[in-house]
Design a protein around this motif. Structure first.
Motif, PDB file in Angstrom:
ATOM      1  N   LEU A   7      13.151  22.493  -4.350  1.00 11.90           N
ATOM      2  CA  LEU A   7      13.014  21.263  -3.568  1.00 11.90           C
ATOM      3  C   LEU A   7      13.274  20.044  -4.458  1.00 11.90           C
ATOM      4  N   ALA A   8      13.959  19.055  -3.902  1.00 12.07           N
ATOM      5  CA  ALA A   8      14.164  17.805  -4.628  1.00 12.07           C
ATOM      6  C   ALA A   8      12.826  17.079  -4.749  1.00 12.07           C
ATOM      7  N   GLU A   9      12.648  16.334  -5.834  1.00 10.86           N
ATOM      8  CA  GLU A   9      11.388  15.617  -6.014  1.00 10.86           C
ATOM      9  C   GLU A   9      11.145  14.632  -4.864  1.00 10.86           C
ATOM     10  N   SER A  10      12.225  14.034  -4.332  1.00 16.57           N
ATOM     11  CA  SER A  10      12.078  13.091  -3.219  1.00 16.57           C
ATOM     12  C   SER A  10      11.518  13.794  -1.983  1.00 16.57           C
ATOM     13  N   ASP A  11      11.871  15.065  -1.782  1.00 20.53           N
ATOM     14  CA  ASP A  11      11.344  15.828  -0.637  1.00 20.53           C
ATOM     15  C   ASP A  11       9.854  16.120  -0.823  1.00 20.53           C
ATOM     16  N   ILE A  12       9.472  16.479  -2.034  1.00 13.69           N
ATOM     17  CA  ILE A  12       8.060  16.755  -2.318  1.00 13.69           C
ATOM     18  C   ILE A  12       7.239  15.479  -2.173  1.00 13.69           C
ATOM     19  N   LEU A  13       7.790  14.387  -2.659  1.00 19.61           N
ATOM     20  CA  LEU A  13       7.116  13.086  -2.557  1.00 19.61           C
ATOM     21  C   LEU A  13       6.930  12.698  -1.092  1.00 19.61           C
ATOM     22  N   ARG A  34       1.728  17.776 -12.360  1.00 20.12           N
ATOM     23  CA  ARG A  34       1.757  19.189 -11.964  1.00 20.12           C
ATOM     24  C   ARG A  34       2.999  19.895 -12.513  1.00 20.12           C
ATOM     25  N   ARG A  35       4.048  19.129 -12.742  1.00 20.40           N
ATOM     26  CA  ARG A  35       5.235  19.736 -13.357  1.00 20.40           C
ATOM     27  C   ARG A  35       4.928  20.186 -14.787  1.00 20.40           C
ATOM     28  N   ASP A  36       4.116  19.373 -15.484  1.00 16.15           N
ATOM     29  CA  ASP A  36       3.729  19.709 -16.861  1.00 16.15           C
ATOM     30  C   ASP A  36       2.617  20.754 -16.912  1.00 16.15           C
ATOM     31  N   ALA A  37       1.690  20.676 -15.936  1.00 14.42           N
ATOM     32  CA  ALA A  37       0.532  21.587 -15.939  1.00 14.42           C
ATOM     33  C   ALA A  37       0.226  21.990 -14.498  1.00 14.42           C
ATOM     34  N   PRO A  38       0.915  23.021 -13.984  1.00 18.23           N
ATOM     35  CA  PRO A  38       0.704  23.443 -12.587  1.00 18.23           C
ATOM     36  C   PRO A  38      -0.729  23.874 -12.324  1.00 18.23           C
ATOM     37  N   GLY A  39      -1.195  23.618 -11.104  1.00 22.05           N
ATOM     38  CA  GLY A  39      -2.518  24.050 -10.683  1.00 22.05           C
ATOM     39  C   GLY A  39      -2.407  24.981  -9.490  1.00 22.05           C
ATOM     40  N   ASP A  40      -3.519  25.116  -8.749  1.00 23.48           N
ATOM     41  CA  ASP A  40      -3.500  26.004  -7.592  1.00 23.48           C
ATOM     42  C   ASP A  40      -3.426  25.198  -6.288  1.00 23.48           C
ATOM     43  N   ASP A  41      -2.835  24.006  -6.355  1.00 21.27           N
ATOM     44  CA  ASP A  41      -2.761  23.116  -5.198  1.00 21.27           C
ATOM     45  C   ASP A  41      -1.369  23.142  -4.580  1.00 21.27           C
ATOM     46  N   ALA A  75       0.832  -1.209   0.000  1.00 21.96           N
ATOM     47  CA  ALA A  75       0.000   0.000   0.000  1.00 21.96           C
ATOM     48  C   ALA A  75       0.863   1.255   0.000  1.00 21.96           C
ATOM     49  N   SER A  76       1.984   1.201   0.728  1.00 20.33           N
ATOM     50  CA  SER A  76       2.901   2.336   0.754  1.00 20.33           C
ATOM     51  C   SER A  76       3.458   2.608  -0.635  1.00 20.33           C
ATOM     52  N   GLY A  77       3.802   1.534  -1.355  1.00 23.64           N
ATOM     53  CA  GLY A  77       4.290   1.685  -2.720  1.00 23.64           C
ATOM     54  C   GLY A  77       3.245   2.294  -3.642  1.00 23.64           C
ATOM     55  N   LYS A  78       1.994   1.896  -3.446  1.00 20.18           N
ATOM     56  CA  LYS A  78       0.916   2.447  -4.271  1.00 20.18           C
ATOM     57  C   LYS A  78       0.733   3.950  -4.003  1.00 20.18           C
ATOM     58  N   LEU A  79       0.828   4.354  -2.743  1.00 25.11           N
ATOM     59  CA  LEU A  79       0.723   5.781  -2.406  1.00 25.11           C
ATOM     60  C   LEU A  79       1.861   6.572  -3.048  1.00 25.11           C
ATOM     61  N   LEU A  80       3.081   6.047  -2.923  1.00 19.92           N
ATOM     62  CA  LEU A  80       4.235   6.747  -3.492  1.00 19.92           C
ATOM     63  C   LEU A  80       4.111   6.829  -5.015  1.00 19.92           C
ATOM     64  N   GLY A  81       3.647   5.743  -5.636  1.00 22.77           N
ATOM     65  CA  GLY A  81       3.455   5.757  -7.084  1.00 22.77           C
ATOM     66  C   GLY A  81       2.417   6.774  -7.508  1.00 22.77           C
ATOM     67  N   TYR A  82       1.335   6.849  -6.728  1.00 23.06           N
ATOM     68  CA  TYR A  82       0.272   7.812  -7.053  1.00 23.06           C
ATOM     69  C   TYR A  82       0.831   9.239  -7.023  1.00 23.06           C
ATOM     70  N   PHE A  83       1.603   9.552  -5.971  1.00 23.65           N
ATOM     71  CA  PHE A  83       2.102  10.925  -5.838  1.00 23.65           C
ATOM     72  C   PHE A  83       3.236  11.222  -6.818  1.00 23.65           C
ATOM     73  N   GLN A  84       3.991  10.198  -7.238  1.00 24.37           N
ATOM     74  CA  GLN A  84       4.959  10.425  -8.309  1.00 24.37           C
ATOM     75  C   GLN A  84       4.244  10.874  -9.579  1.00 24.37           C
ATOM     76  N   ASN A  85       3.137  10.221  -9.883  1.00 17.74           N
ATOM     77  CA  ASN A  85       2.361  10.595 -11.073  1.00 17.74           C
ATOM     78  C   ASN A  85       1.731  11.974 -10.909  1.00 17.74           C
ATOM     79  N   LEU A  86       1.245  12.273  -9.700  1.00 14.75           N
ATOM     80  CA  LEU A  86       0.640  13.579  -9.443  1.00 14.75           C
ATOM     81  C   LEU A  86       1.670  14.693  -9.616  1.00 14.75           C
ATOM     82  N   ILE A  87       2.863  14.486  -9.067  1.00  8.93           N
ATOM     83  CA  ILE A  87       3.928  15.495  -9.168  1.00  8.93           C
ATOM     84  C   ILE A  87       4.328  15.696 -10.627  1.00  8.93           C
ATOM     85  N   ALA A  88       4.429  14.587 -11.366  1.00  7.99           N
ATOM     86  CA  ALA A  88       4.784  14.693 -12.789  1.00  7.99           C
ATOM     87  C   ALA A  88       3.739  15.481 -13.567  1.00  7.99           C
TER      88      ALA A  88
END
Length: 255
Positions: free
Chosen positions: A81-87, A59-66, A44-57
């Motif tokens: 910030l390093a991507e690992s810190d944001i993740l 937002r990098r392409d199309a930033p929002g107000d989040d 489950a931890s891996g699934k959460l990290l995978g989800y947020f890796q995709n979310l960060i990617a």
């Protein structure tokens, strides 16, 4: 409610939130006699990290107000910030920002229902709801213990501990210290709760303390306003199974 609030802040889509809540619950669940994170929790931890890796990617392409977009945009002295810190931050938020506040809400309901004299102090008096929250934080906090490593030698109660020693701080025990809280095992909305340690102290003070208090206050205000005759069905309650997180996985109400 807490999962919706944190998800909205991070930019998690509404249709994904139930699944993220399920993963977060699985990360924290501990089977009897199992030390460490069980295989289901690791998955489950891996699934959460995978989800947020995709979310960060995304937002990098199309930033929002989040918040995810804001963290990607942060720059200090020319350094981002390093991507690992944001993740890691997103992962922390979805776990801590959901689990602890959810448990605080249920603990508030459970203990007020079991103490009719204290419930009378809240009935029809929304201004007493913060006292209800703070006494519940002291009396039965969601987070019962924290680990720390000493950075310097210290002596307390004739016990000397050395720099580098690892300590387990029992927050639940400290909040029942009779030297600080008279008659500590009594649930009392009139007591001074200013010294409770449920959100930590100093550099380790809880990042989400103000949000947790706000979410809980608004939720309890609405509950008291809409269904003031609510009653906990304690015989149908189910507690979470975790050595640190204290609260309910299920707490049915009737009204």
């Amino acid at each position: 409610l807490p999962m919706d609030v944190v998800s909205e802040m991070l930019g998690v889509r509404q249709e994904d939130r139930d699944e993220l809540r399920s993963w977060a619950d699985t990360v924290l669940h501990r089977d009897e006699g199992v030390r460490g994170v069980p295989p289901a929790g690791v998955e489950a931890s891996g699934k959460l990290l995978g989800y947020f890796q995709n979310l960060i990617a995304s937002r990098r392409d199309a930033p929002g107000d989040d918040l995810a977009s804001a963290l990607l945009a942060v720059e200090l002295d020319g350094e981002k910030l390093a991507e690992s810190d944001i993740l890691a931050f997103c992962y922390l938020m979805i776990i801590a920002g959901n689990e602890t506040t959810t448990k605080l809400l249920a603990n508030c309901l459970y203990w007020l229902d079991r103490n009719e004299s204290e419930r009378a102090k809240v009935r029809g008096r929304p201004e007493r709801i913060p006292d209800w929250i703070e006494e519940t934080l002291r009396y039965d906090n969601s987070t019962q213990l924290m680990a720390r490593t000493l950075t310097t030698d210290i002596t307390m109660y004739d016990q000397t501990m050395k720099a580098g020693d690892k300590l387990l701080l029992l927050i639940g025990s400290a909040n029942r210290d009779a030297a600080v809280f008279p008659d500590p095992n009594r649930y009392d909305l009139d007591r001074d709760t200013g010294d409770h340690l449920s959100f930590g102290r100093g550099a380790h003070f809880c990042l989400g303390a103000s949000l947790a208090r706000l979410e809980t206050r608004v939720s309890l205000e609405e509950l008291e306003r809409r269904i003031p005759n609510w009653k906990v069905q304690s015989e149908a309650a189910e507690r979470v199974h975790n050595p640190n997180v204290r609260g309910f996985a299920r707490l049915p109400l009737t009204f």
